[in-house]
Design a protein around this motif. Structure first.
Motif, PDB file in Angstrom:
ATOM      1  N   LYS A 679     -56.713 -26.614  77.843  1.00 37.45           N
ATOM      2  CA  LYS A 679     -56.464 -25.343  77.898  1.00 37.45           C
ATOM      3  C   LYS A 679     -56.886 -25.076  79.425  1.00 37.45           C
ATOM      4  N   ASN A 680     -57.204 -25.965  80.493  1.00 35.87           N
ATOM      5  CA  ASN A 680     -57.329 -25.488  81.986  1.00 35.87           C
ATOM      6  C   ASN A 680     -55.965 -25.496  82.590  1.00 35.87           C
ATOM      7  N   ALA A 705     -45.934 -32.489  80.383  1.00 32.61           N
ATOM      8  CA  ALA A 705     -47.257 -32.267  80.335  1.00 32.61           C
ATOM      9  C   ALA A 705     -47.581 -30.589  80.594  1.00 32.61           C
ATOM     10  N   MET A 706     -47.131 -30.356  81.750  1.00 29.78           N
ATOM     11  CA  MET A 706     -47.315 -28.730  82.077  1.00 29.78           C
ATOM     12  C   MET A 706     -46.328 -27.967  81.048  1.00 29.78           C
ATOM     13  N   LEU A 710     -48.096 -24.838  79.165  1.00 29.38           N
ATOM     14  CA  LEU A 710     -47.696 -23.511  79.416  1.00 29.38           C
ATOM     15  C   LEU A 710     -47.473 -23.011  78.202  1.00 29.38           C
ATOM     16  N   GLN A 711     -46.627 -23.912  77.130  1.00 32.71           N
ATOM     17  CA  GLN A 711     -46.345 -23.231  75.708  1.00 32.71           C
ATOM     18  C   GLN A 711     -47.561 -22.738  75.042  1.00 32.71           C
ATOM     19  N   GLY A 712     -48.720 -23.607  75.227  1.00 29.60           N
ATOM     20  CA  GLY A 712     -50.000 -23.247  74.520  1.00 29.60           C
ATOM     21  C   GLY A 712     -50.465 -21.708  75.013  1.00 29.60           C
ATOM     22  N   THR A 742     -36.708 -26.680  73.614  1.00 32.92           N
ATOM     23  CA  THR A 742     -35.631 -26.024  72.521  1.00 32.92           C
ATOM     24  C   THR A 742     -36.542 -25.233  71.525  1.00 32.92           C
ATOM     25  N   GLU A 743     -37.643 -25.539  71.029  1.00 37.39           N
ATOM     26  CA  GLU A 743     -38.480 -24.919  69.863  1.00 37.39           C
ATOM     27  C   GLU A 743     -39.006 -23.729  70.786  1.00 37.39           C
ATOM     28  N   TRP A 744     -39.639 -23.656  72.025  1.00 34.17           N
ATOM     29  CA  TRP A 744     -40.330 -22.532  72.619  1.00 34.17           C
ATOM     30  C   TRP A 744     -38.944 -21.620  73.050  1.00 34.17           C
TER      31      TRP A 744
END
Length: 768
Positions: A679-680, A705-706, A710-712, A742-744
């Motif tokens: 979460k950093n 990875a980014m 960012l989704q989180g 696609t999901e986000w």
């Protein structure tokens, strides 16, 4: 030379003879020299029977000469004629006595019983005969020669030229060079002619006394020398200088060129063979300037020069790529009427082809065969010359021109292509990936009755293996084996390497066993290939077995092989075996390199033993090896695995400050992925900016990875900016990218942005 002067000179020689006892037995190959003119006229034909009778009496009455009146009467006639028998025939009698012991006894008998003893100079031929006898005697002829020399000096009997020559040669062959020199110096200067100087030159040069030889040669080469050099002199000197195992100091190219010039002033020149060898020797030493000067000195002084000597210089110039002087020499040959031969043009064409100057080689070929603007030369090309050109064309990818040249050699010069011709063309087509054309040529050579050899086999097998046609290569190899054309180490190496690269280790091992049974000794490359393939496949027991076989065959493991084995054992967590390899390395004197240390650091880091990992890294630095990006990457990755981000970031900062090792995309990806998972995301984004600042290009893994991070956080705006950046940098999304976005984006109604990203990918894909 007067007797007093001779006696004073004899004293120094006497001391040397008495002090220097010979230590080796040496039998000289005796030549019968013509004796010096006798002071008395030769005996009449009637005297020969008298000589025979005298010798018979001397042989049969060895212990009773003094009481033999018949012997006395024959040797000392009553009339005391100045031409009595002993005065003119003592050398003949001496030679027929057989041993120096008997000859010396006879000499003493003459001295004691002669009514009018002869003058010492008249006895020189007699001692010459005794020296000849001494050379034949065993076990120690040198001892006898020294004894006779001492005796002659004791009686003030001067040396003849023949005696001096014999002594110089015999003492020289026994390594008693100072004695040889002293014998020469004791000789009357009038008799120190060219012949004995040549003998002494030969002795000095053979024994490595180069400076002494050159000093004598300087005297002979003076313009007003009383005894100038002859043909034998030049042969002796340059034959000695050309010997590979020449003892003594080496003669510089300046000295060699100087000697040739001085001999040339006496109208003496090295033979064609000798001159060619001298030029070759200078060129091999890298002294082509000296060779150039040498050849031109001979030409300018009027010596005979033939194509062979020019060819030797052309070869040396070709090695140095001095094509300008090669062309100059070719023009000079025309001017001096030195006719080049096919070898001359072959050398020039070969070196032009070797350095890919094929067009120039073709121009030379046209001129030599009478085409184009001819330089006045017309030489019929042979198959070797054609093969050189065809090989040169094939190596630069001009196989079609090579085929045309092969047809020309048939039609224009009636020169039949041979196995080498076809091999060159087949190799060219194989390297160009035109395997089918190579097979066509192979079939053509069989139809024409040109036998393929193992090079043909290796060329085709290697070509097929390089272009991924391993099964075809194997079928071709088996077919050739059935037809009697056996492969060698090169064939098996190509096949084993191909099967290892395609992860078919079983087949590679099968070929290795077949190779051993066929009596084909594997070279180091075969062993290295197998060890690497087996280690990467995790078959470390088999890899160790091959390594042991390699050592039995007399090869040593190199650092690459040790690293492969150590890496394999570490991946299998068999650190005790890795330690055995490290110990063996140390005993074999193979120093660990950066790969060795990186492997160990990675192993200890992944095992959580960071203390040992850092200790190994310090040892690496102490041994003069700087840590690489792989070293830091292993530590950073290991700290990230245990979520110790603080230590990972510390090492990351140290890379740029302390060690100045720039991080690569892989290290950034490891850190960004771990930061996002923890979460950093802000720190991860700052690393993205750092990448841009340092010119490190992000890849699809970086963006994935980014996007997850960012989704989180649900930071959509940041994600959309990264999507635009991804398109600008032509970084193609993969299935993970599409799955995340696609999901986000579907959930937040931003499917249009996703379509733009996909369309950009499609455009980039079509361009590619």
């Amino acid at each position: 030379m007067n007797v007093t002067h001779a006696a004073s000179k004899q004293s120094s020689l006497l001391r040397l003879v008495k002090s220097e006892a010979p230590t080796t037995c040496h039998t000289a190959i005796l030549r019968h020299f013509s004796a010096e003119p006798n002071l008395a006229p030769p005996p009449s034909t009637d005297d020969s029977s008298v000589i025979t009778e005298v010798v018979s009496l001397l042989q049969n009455n060895d212990n009773d000469w003094n009481n033999n009146d018949k012997l006395r009467q024959l040797l000392f006639p009553s009339n005391n004629s100045p031409h009595s028998l002993y005065a003119v025939s003592l050398p003949k009698i001496t030679r027929r006595l057989g041993t120096t012991t008997k000859a010396l006894k006879f000499f003493e008998y003459i001295q004691a019983n002669s009514p009018s003893p002869p003058e010492p100079p008249s006895l020189s031929p007699t001692f010459e005969a005794m020296y000849e006898l001494a050379c034949r005697e065993q076990p120690n002829p040198l001892s006898k020669l020294s004894e006779l020399l001492y005796k002659s000096k004791d009686h003030n009997i001067p040396l003849t030229i023949n005696s001096a020559t014999l002594l110089v040669r015999c003492f020289g062959q026994a390594g008693m060079i100072d004695k040889s020199l002293l014998v020469y110096k004791e000789l009357d200067p009038v008799l120190q002619n060219t012949h004995i100087r040549n003998v002494l030159l030969d002795v000095l040069l053979r024994s490595g006394r180069v400076d002494d030889a050159l000093q004598m040669l300087d005297e002979m080469l003076k313009p007003d020398a009383e005894f100038p050099p002859n043909e034998n002199s030049i042969d002796i000197v340059f034959t000695a200088l050309l010997k590979r195992d020449q003892s003594g100091r080496s003669v510089s190219e300046e000295e060699i060129v100087g000697l040739v010039s001085k001999f040339g002033e006496h109208d003496l020149f090295p033979s064609v063979v000798c001159l060619t060898q001298l030029i070759t020797k200078l060129c091999r030493r890298g002294k082509s300037n000296g060779a150039w000067e040498l050849l031109h000195d001979v030409i300018n002084l009027g010596g005979g020069v033939e194509a062979a000597s020019c060819n030797a210089l052309l070869t040396g110039l070709g090695r140095e790529r001095d094509f300008q002087r090669m062309n100059t020499l070719l023009k000079e040959m025309k001017e001096k009427d030195i006719h080049p031969n096919v070898i001359t043009f072959g050398i020039l064409i070969n070196h032009l082809c070797k350095f890919h100057r094929v067009d120039e080689a073709l121009e030379v070929f046209e001129k030599m065969s009478g085409g184009g603007e001819s330089d006045g030369f017309s030489v019929e090309p042979d198959v070797i010359l054609y093969n050189t050109l065809i090989d040169g064309l094939s190596k630069v990818g001009r196989q079609e021109e090579g085929l045309g040249l092969m047809e020309q050699m048939r039609s224009k010069h009636h020169c039949a292509p041979n196995t080498v011709t076809y091999n060159c063309l087949i190799d060219g087509f194989c390297k160009a990936g035109e395997i089918e054309r190579s097979h066509e040529l192979f079939n053509q050579m069989n139809r024409e009755g040109v036998p393929p050899n193992v090079i043909t086999l290796n060329t085709l097998v290697g070509g097929m293996c390089r272009h991924g046609r391993i099964n075809s290569a194997m079928e071709f190899f088996n077919d050739m084996q059935r037809k009697g054309l056996k492969g060698n180490a090169v064939t098996y190496t190509a096949l084993i390497n191909a099967f290892c690269n395609s992860n078919n280790i079983n087949k590679a091992m099968e070929l290795f066993d077949e190779m051993m049974k066929a009596g084909c000794s594997p070279d180091a490359i075969v062993y290295y290939t197998l060890i690497s393939g087996l280690s990467l496949a995790g078959r470390l027991d088999d890899a160790s077995f091959v390594a042991s076989k390699m050592k039995e065959a007399g090869f040593c493991l190199d650092i690459v092989s040790y690293n492969v084995l150590i890496g394999g054992f570490c991946r299998k967590n068999k650190f005790d075996k890795a330690c055995e390899m490290l110990k063996e390395m140390e005993q074999a004197g193979v120093n660990p390199d950066a790969v060795t240390y990186n492997t160990l650091i990675s192993y200890f880091s992944n095992s959580g033993n960071f203390t040992t990992a850092h200790r190994v890294m310090r040892q690496m630095i102490d041994n003069g090896l700087m840590p690489t990006v792989v070293t830091y990457g292993a530590l950073i990755h290991a700290y990230c695995l245990v979520d110790n981000l603080d230590e990972a970031m510390k090492i990351f900062r140290d890379m740029s400050t302390t060690s100045r090792v720039p991080p690569n995309t892989v290290i950034y990806n490891i850190l960004i992925d771990t930061l996002c998972k923890n979460k950093n995301v802000e720190v991860a984004l700052s690393l993205m900016d750092d990448m841009k600042h340092k010119g490190v290009r992000p890849n699809t893994t970086t963006y994935n990875a980014m996007f997850k991070g960012l989704q989180g956080k649900n930071w959509l705006e940041k994600a959309l900016k990264l999507m635009d950046q991804m398109t600008e940098q032509a970084c193609n999304p993969d299935y993970i990218t599409m799955e995340i976005l696609t999901e986000w984006l579907s959930a937040v109604g931003e499917t249009e942005k996703l379509k733009n990203l996909v369309q950009g990918y499609e455009v980039l894909a079509s361009k590619a």
